[in-house]
Design a protein around this motif. Structure first.
Motif, short mmCIF file in Angstrom:
data_model
loop_
_atom_site.label_atom_id
_atom_site.label_comp_id
_atom_site.label_asym_id
_atom_site.label_seq_id
_atom_site.Cartn_x
_atom_site.Cartn_y
_atom_site.Cartn_z
N ARG A 1 0.83 -1.20 0.00
CA ARG A 1 0.00 0.00 0.00
C ARG A 1 0.88 1.26 0.00
NH1 ARG A 1 -5.26 1.21 1.52
NH2 ARG A 1 -5.60 3.32 2.31
N ARG B 1 -2.41 -4.89 -12.75
CA ARG B 1 -3.14 -3.63 -12.53
C ARG B 1 -4.22 -3.81 -11.46
NH1 ARG B 1 -5.67 -2.94 -17.49
NH2 ARG B 1 -7.48 -3.96 -16.59
N ASP B 2 -4.97 -4.91 -11.56
CA ASP B 2 -6.04 -5.16 -10.58
C ASP B 2 -5.47 -5.39 -9.19
OD1 ASP B 2 -7.81 -4.91 -12.65
OD2 ASP B 2 -8.15 -7.06 -12.91
N GLN C 1 -4.47 -2.09 -7.72
CA GLN C 1 -5.63 -1.29 -7.31
C GLN C 1 -6.22 -1.81 -6.00
OE1 GLN C 1 -8.20 -1.49 -10.73
NE2 GLN C 1 -7.16 0.21 -11.80
N GLN C 2 -6.29 -3.14 -5.85
CA GLN C 2 -6.83 -3.73 -4.62
C GLN C 2 -5.97 -3.36 -3.41
OE1 GLN C 2 -6.86 -7.88 -5.60
NE2 GLN C 2 -8.52 -7.68 -7.10
N SER D 1 -3.99 -0.71 -3.26
CA SER D 1 -3.72 0.73 -3.27
C SER D 1 -2.24 1.01 -3.47
CB SER D 1 -4.22 1.40 -1.97
OG SER D 1 -5.61 1.27 -1.84
N GLN E 1 -4.42 1.27 -19.44
CA GLN E 1 -5.00 1.83 -18.22
C GLN E 1 -3.98 1.95 -17.08
OE1 GLN E 1 -8.69 -0.15 -17.12
NE2 GLN E 1 -9.24 -0.48 -19.26
#
Length: 535
Positions: A197, A215-216, A219-220, A222, A286
């Motif tokens: 994080r 990427r996912d 994002q999860q 942070s 993205q």
């Protein structure tokens, strides 16, 4: 035998044992082949491995929080992560920083895994700290530590690191499928497990599927994840960047290393991070693009001076040229083939005799040897040689080259399978019948195991030897000025292919030998070709 715990071995209060004794004791902690198979069959919670690692750390006198002081750069990936670490470490050392570097596996000596300012720790220090079973941080405090993940990421032992300064993910591919998953997307999920994080992470351009997984994951968690611009983008407006490691694929690793070093310098408020150019706007897949900056003189020096043995390494020895690359995945073997063929195109052609190309190959673990060998076919080898990752038939004298996870029978059978795969690739030209090697004398080691008919029946004749030393003796025919072993073992030339091939190699004006398929194989070859590495 079940895996032994560290507590099973008493630690002497005043250690007087030598380095080799320490390494031998370390080797007893390795699991054997049966235990590894048991782990694969009986899947447990991989999180327990990290919990066990924290307990071992506590036993050594440290807490996980103590690792935060090391200003860690944590790097994972399927291929190129070691080279990326080597570039990154050398760049930051060029700034006058004291660097630590942890990587695996080792090539020749286990102490290579722990480096201070680019040099493996001394045998004395390794022995001292091994027997004490703890590491006094104050005595060896570094400005930063570059830490290479062993396998995967999420459940790798290095992932007890809580607060790295920056993380990196090199190129992804298929490897260690029994542990990480059988698709590159599953593997990407494991690699993304090192994200933390609020800690910036960088990756090179990946196929769309695994890049989406990274990427996912980011994002999860942070975690701000950035895509590295190409090395060409960083070269714009300045001279080309010279790399100490050969091969076009190293440019991707160097681009990632520059971003890791640049980010580390910025986050640590160090001067000399490089002048920012206008960053390219927008997103790609993205993901935001990492900044484009002008590499500093220190960065250029670091890239140029990077050394990483066993990766696109060339040793020129009289008529012999050894090409060493520990590639062991399909994509890395493809890169190795491109490098090898380009190197041959740029060579000076000898006069006064033929050139001979030899492949020395082994593959371990759950890799697909048939797929790797098929990729090597375009190199047009005259001989393909297979052997286990054992420097000698009995390597008990050198603990660094011991491996208790496999038995001799297993590795020899695997070499025979590799030979059969190679012969199958040539089956349209080759005879399906195989010659069997003479039976060894009772109590004597097998030098040569199996070979097809002599050279005129197939595009590349193949041989199997029982150890690296015997393979190198046959390939070099006494013509390598450094590798001069004692009298060859009895039976080394009794087979028709070995006998006829020896004459060809002895008379060749140039012999080009590609050693690939396994980093452990490359390490064993380097131990014999570069004796100074064992000092």
């Amino acid at each position: 035998a079940a895996q032994r715990s560290l507590s099973a071995w008493p630690v002497p209060q005043e250690p007087s044992m030598e380095y080799q004794d320490a390494v031998r004791m370390l080797n007893t902690l390795q699991t054997n082949a049966g235990y590894l198979e048991q782990v694969k069959r009986q899947r447990g919670d991989p999180q327990t491995q990290l919990e066990a690692m924290e307990l071992y750390l506590a036993r050594s006198g440290l807490q996980v929080e103590d690792l935060d002081q090391l200003n860690i750069i944590h790097v994972t990936g399927t291929k190129g992560k070691g080279s990326t670490c080597a570039f990154t470490e050398c760049i930051l050392r060029s700034y006058g920083l004291k660097t630590g570097f942890f990587s695996s596996p080792h090539l020749v000596q286990v102490r290579e895994r722990i480096r201070i300012n680019g040099q493996p720790i001394s045998p004395e220090l390794f022995t001292k700290y091994f027997w004490r079973l703890y590491h006094r941080l104050e005595e060896t405090k570094v400005d930063l530590a570059v830490v290479e993940v062993g396998i995967g990421g999420a459940y790798d032992c290095t992932n007890i690191i809580r607060k790295p300064v920056v993380c990196g993910v090199s190129s992804l591919g298929i490897d260690h499928t029994s542990l990480l998953g059988d698709t590159v997307e599953k593997i990407a999920w494991q690699k993304g497990g090192i994200f933390k994080r609020g800690v910036p992470a960088f990756t090179v351009l990946q196929p769309e599927g695994p890049l989406a997984v990274l990427r996912d994951r980011a994002q999860q968690i942070s975690c701000p994840l950035y895509l590295c611009p190409t090395l060409e983008a960083l070269e714009e407006g300045g001279p080309p960047l010279a790399l100490g490691l050969e091969g076009e694929h190293q440019r991707s690793n160097a681009a990632l290393a520059l971003q890791l070093a640049h980010c580390w310098l910025q986050r640590q408020d160090r001067h000399g991070a490089g002048e920012l150019k206008a960053s390219r706007p927008g997103l790609l897949w993205q993901l935001p693009l990492a900044p484009v900056f002008q590499p500093t003189s220190h960065m250029r020096l670091g890239l140029r001076n990077t050394e990483w043995p066993g990766r696109t390494q060339v040793l020129r020895r009289g008529p012999l040229t050894w090409y060493l690359d520990g590639a062991h995945t399909p994509s890395s073997v493809q890169a190795c083939v491109r490098w090898f063929r380009q190197a041959l195109q740029g060579r000076e052609r000898p006069s006064g005799g033929p050139e001979v190309r030899v492949l020395l190959f082994n593959a371990t673990g759950d890799r697909d040897p048939a797929a790797l060998l098929k990729l090597l076919q375009p190199c047009q080898f005259d001989y393909a040689v297979f052997c286990p990752n054992l420097t000698e038939v009995s390597s008990t004298g050198n603990a660094d080259q011991q491996n208790f996870t496999v038995t001799l029978d297993q590795v020899l059978l695997r070499c025979l399978e590799h030979q059969q795969h190679w012969n199958h690739l040539d089956e349209q030209q080759a005879s399906p019948d195989l010659w069997s090697a003479p039976s060894p004398e009772p109590g004597g080691p097998t030098s040569l195991l199996l070979a097809p008919h002599p050279p005129h029946t197939c595009s590349a004749s193949s041989l199997v030897f029982s150890c690296i030393s015997h393979a190198l003796q046959w390939i070099s025919q006494g013509r390598d000025p450094v590798f001069q072993p004692p009298t060859p073992p009895k039976g080394l030339l009794t087979h028709p292919v070995a006998h006829s091939g020896a004459s060809v190699l002895h008379e060749a004006a140039a012999i080009h030998v590609l050693v690939t398929g396994s980093l452990h194989l490359v390490g064993g070859v380097l131990k014999l070709l570069e004796p100074a590495l064992s000092q």
